[in-house]
Scaffold this active site. Sequence first.
Site, mmCIF file in Angstrom:
data_model
loop_
_atom_site.group_PDB
_atom_site.id
_atom_site.type_symbol
_atom_site.label_atom_id
_atom_site.label_comp_id
_atom_site.label_asym_id
_atom_site.label_seq_id
_atom_site.Cartn_x
_atom_site.Cartn_y
_atom_site.Cartn_z
ATOM 1 N N GLU A 3 0.814 -1.215 0.000
ATOM 2 C CA GLU A 3 0.000 0.000 0.000
ATOM 3 C C GLU A 3 0.852 1.271 0.000
ATOM 4 O O GLU A 3 0.595 2.202 -0.768
ATOM 5 C CB GLU A 3 -0.922 0.012 1.225
ATOM 6 C CG GLU A 3 -2.103 -0.940 1.142
ATOM 7 C CD GLU A 3 -3.140 -0.499 0.113
ATOM 8 O OE1 GLU A 3 -3.088 0.667 -0.320
ATOM 9 O OE2 GLU A 3 -3.984 -1.328 -0.249
ATOM 10 N N SER A 4 1.835 1.343 0.873
ATOM 11 C CA SER A 4 2.534 2.624 1.080
ATOM 12 C C SER A 4 4.045 2.517 1.181
ATOM 13 O O SER A 4 4.702 3.534 1.415
ATOM 14 C CB SER A 4 2.015 3.270 2.366
ATOM 15 O OG SER A 4 2.360 2.456 3.494
#
Length: 220
Positions: free
Chosen positions: A86-87
Amino acid sequence: MPATRASRTRWVTVVAVTLLVLSLPFIAAKAYVALKPEPRPPSSFDNPIGPLDARMVPNGWAPYIEAASRESGVPAPVLAAQLEAESKWDPQARSSVGAQGLAQFMPDTWETYGRGGNVYDPKDAIAAQGRFMKHLLEQSRNSGYDRHPYELALAGYNAGFGAVQKFKDIPPYPETEDYVVRIRDRTAHYAQRLATPSGGSSAGTSSGSAQALPVRREGS
């Protein structure tokens, strides 16, 4: 002459009925094969997944992930691999479409699962990830779709569970397919090694190069 014709008719009828009766088992067998559901595509998630290896998690966030795992029912190494996807472990991450924080929540989804927390606070973000994945995993397990529930839940996190319901499988979107593959294949990186009967060890999932999912297309 009429009697002979009648006898022939009876003989033909007896033969036809006999052939029909003898063929019934074969017809039934073919019908069973045609109607038998396809087996669920294999997944490395079918293998045991070891506990979270806290050494692999940055910034001492392992306890937050383990708490999210208990909340969601999703193994902690899967959640860790998801956060990486995700990040890349950046709690201040922002996407071009408006997703925010470590777990990349859209504002409306954060309203539901953030419980008033700060989307940029790792503790709050990981807790919300656990709550959201719990909901998605429940939907996946109740769907009856021929795919591992973890894979369906991850696809729902990325594309929305409505897309999963539309295709009754991982949606055939390149981004979503790649997302599920990357998490599946990175799970072993975050898992402690499990002892095997041969005396070796395994993390329960493949840590080799990513391989495409055997996605069943709609209508196939």
